[in-house]
Write an enzyme that holds these catalytic residues in place. Structure first.
Site, short mmCIF file in Angstrom:
data_model
loop_
_atom_site.label_atom_id
_atom_site.label_comp_id
_atom_site.label_asym_id
_atom_site.label_seq_id
_atom_site.Cartn_x
_atom_site.Cartn_y
_atom_site.Cartn_z
N LYS A 1 0.82 -1.22 0.00
CA LYS A 1 0.00 0.00 0.00
C LYS A 1 0.85 1.26 0.00
O LYS A 1 0.47 2.26 -0.60
CB LYS A 1 -0.94 0.01 1.21
CG LYS A 1 -2.11 -0.93 1.04
CD LYS A 1 -3.26 -0.56 1.95
CE LYS A 1 -4.46 -1.44 1.69
NZ LYS A 1 -5.57 -1.18 2.61
N LYS B 1 -11.05 -3.14 -3.72
CA LYS B 1 -11.88 -1.92 -3.82
C LYS B 1 -11.06 -0.77 -4.38
O LYS B 1 -11.60 0.15 -4.95
CB LYS B 1 -12.34 -1.47 -2.43
CG LYS B 1 -13.09 -2.44 -1.60
CD LYS B 1 -13.49 -1.72 -0.30
CE LYS B 1 -13.79 -2.66 0.84
NZ LYS B 1 -12.61 -2.99 1.66
N LYS C 1 -4.85 -9.29 -6.45
CA LYS C 1 -6.10 -9.49 -5.70
C LYS C 1 -7.19 -8.54 -6.21
O LYS C 1 -6.89 -7.39 -6.55
CB LYS C 1 -5.79 -9.18 -4.23
CG LYS C 1 -6.85 -9.55 -3.25
CD LYS C 1 -6.44 -9.10 -1.85
CE LYS C 1 -6.51 -7.60 -1.70
NZ LYS C 1 -6.49 -7.10 -0.34
P1 TYM Z 1 -10.84 -5.40 3.71
O1 TYM Z 1 -11.79 -4.29 3.92
O2 TYM Z 1 -9.73 -5.20 2.72
O3 TYM Z 1 -11.60 -6.70 3.28
C1 TYM Z 1 -12.70 -7.19 4.06
C2 TYM Z 1 -12.73 -8.70 4.03
O4 TYM Z 1 -12.82 -9.14 2.68
C3 TYM Z 1 -11.75 -10.04 2.40
N1 TYM Z 1 -11.31 -9.83 1.02
C4 TYM Z 1 -11.16 -10.79 0.12
N2 TYM Z 1 -11.36 -12.13 0.19
C5 TYM Z 1 -11.11 -12.85 -0.94
N3 TYM Z 1 -10.68 -12.28 -2.10
C6 TYM Z 1 -10.48 -10.95 -2.21
N4 TYM Z 1 -10.09 -10.42 -3.36
C7 TYM Z 1 -10.71 -10.15 -1.06
N5 TYM Z 1 -10.62 -8.82 -0.82
C8 TYM Z 1 -10.98 -8.64 0.47
C9 TYM Z 1 -10.66 -9.69 3.38
O5 TYM Z 1 -9.79 -10.77 3.60
C10 TYM Z 1 -11.45 -9.33 4.61
O6 TYM Z 1 -11.80 -10.47 5.33
N6 TYM Z 1 -7.80 -5.25 7.67
C11 TYM Z 1 -9.08 -5.71 7.19
C12 TYM Z 1 -10.26 -5.17 7.98
C13 TYM Z 1 -10.16 -5.39 9.44
C14 TYM Z 1 -10.38 -6.60 10.14
C15 TYM Z 1 -10.19 -6.30 11.51
C16 TYM Z 1 -10.69 -7.91 9.72
C17 TYM Z 1 -9.88 -4.44 10.38
N7 TYM Z 1 -9.90 -4.97 11.63
C18 TYM Z 1 -10.31 -7.30 12.50
C19 TYM Z 1 -10.81 -8.90 10.72
C20 TYM Z 1 -10.61 -8.59 12.06
C21 TYM Z 1 -9.25 -5.24 5.74
O7 TYM Z 1 -8.63 -4.32 5.28
O8 TYM Z 1 -10.23 -5.88 5.09
#
Ligand code: TYM
Length: 332
Positions: free
Chosen positions: A111, A197, A194
Site C-alpha cells: 500500500k 476496492k 487481488k
Molecule cells: P478489507 O476491507 O480489505 O476486506 C474485508 C474482508 O474481505 C476479504 N477480502 C477478500 N477475500 C477474498 N478475495 C479478495 N479479493 C478479497 N478482498 C478482500 C478480506 O480478507 C477481509 O476479510 N484489515 C481488514 C479489515 C479489518 C479486520 C479487523 C478484519 C480491520 N480490523 C479485525 C478482521 C478482524 C481489511 O482491510 O479488510
C-alpha cells in the site's frame, strides 16, 4: 465461549472478493457463534478519504452486510469509530508490538509503494489497531479472506506478548477462519493481483452494487487465454485468470473447482462466461437490490449501527478497564 470478530473497510465499493472471501462466510457462521461485525472506518482513514464519501461508504458497507444476510438482532453490527475502546486498546498495543514485526507486513509495503516516507503513520500501525479490534472483545475466531492471514498472525503474537509481559492470560489467541473456494478472488484484468476496492480499474472487480448489464460487461471483458477450459484442476498451470473465473463460479454455486472443470472442461470461455454472468446476476442481484433499499433509508441503517455500537461498547468497556488495571493505569 466462542466469539467471532471481523470487519470490512469502508474505503470504496464492496467487491465480490469481500462477499465471497468474508461476508458470505459470516452469514454461514452466525448461528453457531456470538458474532461481532464491524465497519472499520478508523482503518479507512489510514489513506485519504473524503469525509462525505466516508460516511456514505460506511452506510453502504453496513447495507451490504445486512443485504447479504447478516442478522443485526442475532449479531452485533456497528462502526468502529463509535466504540472508543478500539483506539484506546490500539494505543496500548502500539506499545506492545515491535517495529521489527510491523516491518515484515507485506500489505504495508504494497500500500505504501515506493513513497514509504509519505505514507501516514496510521497505515504503518494499522495491524496493531486490527489486533485491538479483535482483542478488545476477546474474540476467539476471525473469519477473513486469505490476504488477512499475516495480520492475524501478528494479532496472535501481540496477544501472546501482552499476556507474557504482564504474566496474566488476558487475551485468547484468536484463530483465523479462512475457508470456501474463494479465499482469494483475483482481479478480472490480472490474475496475479487481488480483486480490490482500491484498484484504479473498475473492470478489475465486480462491485456488490453492479447491475446485470455491468456484471455482463465486466465478465465479457475479463481476461482469459486462448485455450479451452481445463478438464481437471491440474490444467491451471500459468492460467491464473482462467482459474480465477472458475473459482468464482465454484464459490457462487457452492461446488468445488473440480466440479466446475468436470462440467465445463473442453468448452470455450465464451460459453463459460455466459454461464458465469447468469450465475453472478442470479446470486448478486437480490443482494444489490436489498442494498439499494437500505441505502434509500439511511435512518434505518444508522439506527442499526447505533444499537450495535451500544452493545459493542458494553462488551468492550469492561475489557478496557481490565487492560488498564493490568497495565497499571490509575482509574481514580
Ligand atoms: P478489507 O476491507 O480489505 O476486506 C474485508 C474482508 O474481505 C476479504 N477480502 C477478500 N477475500 C477474498 N478475495 C479478495 N479479493 C478479497 N478482498 C478482500 C478480506 O480478507 C477481509 O476479510 N484489515 C481488514 C479489515 C479489518 C479486520 C479487523 C478484519 C480491520 N480490523 C479485525 C478482521 C478482524 C481489511 O482491510 O479488510
Amino acid at each position: 465461549m466462542e466469539r467471532i470478530f471481523s470487519g470490512v473497510q469502508p474505503s470504496g465499493n464492496l467487491t465480490l472478493g469481500n462477499y465471497l472471501g468474508a461476508i458470505r462466510n459470516w452469514v454461514k457462521l452466525q448461528d453457531d457463534y456470538e458474532s461481532i461485525f464491524c465497519v472499520v472506518d478508523m482503518h479507512a482513514i489510514t489513506v485519504w478519504q473524503d469525509p462525505e464519501e466516508l460516511r456514505r461508504a460506511t452506510r453502504e458497507v453496513a447495507a451490504g452486510m445486512l443485504a447479504a444476510g447478516v442478522d443485526p438482532k442475532k449479531n452485533i453490527l456497528f462502526n468502529q469509530s463509535n466504540v472508543p475502546a478500539h483506539a484506546e486498546l490500539g494505543w496500548v498495543l502500539n506499545c506492545v508490538a515491535r517495529l521489527g514485526w510491523l516491518n515484515r507486513m507485506t500489505q504495508f509495503k504494497e500500500k505504501a509503494g515506493k513513497h514509504k516516507e509519505n505514507a501516514s503513520c496510521g497505515l504503518y500501525v494499522y495491524p496493531n489497531l486490527m489486533a485491538a479490534d479483535i482483542l478488545i472483545y476477546k474474540a476467539t475466531h476471525v473469519p477473513v479472506g486469505d490476504d488477512q492471514k499475516q495480520h492475524l498472525e501478528l494479532a496472535r503474537d501481540i496477544a501472546q506478548k501482552f499476556n507474557n509481559d504482564f504474566q496474566k492470560e488476558v487475551f485468547p489467541l484468536p484463530e483465523p477462519m479462512i475457508f470456501g473456494s474463494a479465499t482469494r478472488v483475483m482481479s478480472l484484468r490480472d490474475g496475479t493481483k487481488k480483486m480490490s476496492k482500491s484498484d484504479p480499474s473498475d473492470y478489475s472487480r465486480i462491485a456488490m452494487t453492479d447491475d446485470a448489464d455491468t456484471i455482463a460487461k465486466k465478465v465479457r471483458k475479463a481476461k482469459t487465454d486462448p485455450h479451452p477450459i481445463p478438464e481437471s484442476v491440474d490444467g491451471f498451470e500459468d492460467r491464473a485468470e482462467a482459474k480465477n473465473l472458475m473459482n468464482i463460479y465454484a464459490a457462487l454455486s457452492d461446488v468445488t473447482l473440480a466440479d466446475v472443470c468436470q462440467q465445463y472442461g473442453g468448452q470455450s470461455f465464451a460459453d463459460f462466461k455466459k454461464a458465469l454472468t447468469d450465475l453472478a446476476v442470479e446470486k448478486l442481484s437480490p443482494i444489490s437490490q436489498e442494498m439499494q433499499r437500505y441505502m434509500a433509508d439511511p435512518a434505518e441503517v444508522d439506527a442499526i449501527l447505533k444499537e450495535g455500537g451500544e452493545r459493542a461498547n458494553a462488551i468492550a468497556q469492561p475489557v478496557m478497564d481490565e487492560v488498564k488495571d493490568v497495565v497499571g493505569f490509575l482509574r481514580p
